[in-house]
Design a protein around this motif. Structure first.
Motif, PDB file in Angstrom:
ATOM      1  N   MET A   1       0.857  -1.150  -0.030  1.00  0.00           N
ATOM      2  CA  MET A   1       0.143  -0.050  -0.151  1.00  0.00           C
ATOM      3  C   MET A   1       0.749   1.100   0.064  1.00  0.00           C
ATOM      4  O   MET A   1       2.005   1.307   0.617  1.00  0.00           O
ATOM      5  N   ARG A   2       0.457   2.306  -0.521  1.00  0.00           N
ATOM      6  CA  ARG A   2       1.186   3.599  -0.539  1.00  0.00           C
ATOM      7  C   ARG A   2       0.927   4.215   0.516  1.00  0.00           C
ATOM      8  O   ARG A   2      -0.129   4.121   1.474  1.00  0.00           O
ATOM      9  N   GLU A   3       1.691   5.128   0.947  1.00  0.00           N
ATOM     10  CA  GLU A   3       1.731   5.757   2.127  1.00  0.00           C
ATOM     11  C   GLU A   3       0.660   6.957   2.011  1.00  0.00           C
ATOM     12  O   GLU A   3       0.210   7.221   0.874  1.00  0.00           O
ATOM     13  N   ASP A   4      -0.085   7.241   3.028  1.00  0.00           N
ATOM     14  CA  ASP A   4      -1.243   8.398   2.938  1.00  0.00           C
ATOM     15  C   ASP A   4      -0.553   9.613   2.648  1.00  0.00           C
ATOM     16  O   ASP A   4       0.292   9.956   3.649  1.00  0.00           O
TER      17      ASP A   4
END
Length: 99
Positions: free
Chosen positions: A64-67
């Motif tokens: 998952m990508r960082e927020d």
């Protein structure tokens, strides 16, 4: 395997699994459970010295990508939204009192 699966054990497992087994199915399940336990005994004999425990055989990581926080002009997105009141979108009531 040191112990054989007893009828009491099968009764307990049947209750936990909510199974209703015929006598033939019960004997077959008993044999299957004994096979599984025997296989676990074989696995217990393996030398695992120096092997780190793992939850998965493949090196899986969180992909998952960082927020990220950013400003976005939402006027184009909201141009077809219902009317707005005090900065909120007004929609019809959807929860009724009737069951």
């Amino acid at each position: 395997m040191t112990e054989k699966i007893t009828d009491e054990t099968m009764d307990y497992v049947s209750i936990l699994a909510k199974l209703s087994l015929s006598e033939e199915e019960r004997e077959e399940a008993k044999k299957d459970m004994e096979k599984m336990l025997n296989y676990i005994d074989v696995l217990q004999e393996l030398d695992t010295e120096g092997i780190e425990p793992s939850a998965h055989v493949f090196p899986i990581y969180n992909v998952m990508r960082e927020d990220e926080s950013f400003e976005k002009d939402t006027s184009e997105l909201l141009k077809n939204a219902p009317k707005e009141k005090d900065g909120c979108i007004v929609v019809p009531k959807t929860i009724g009192t009737e069951a």
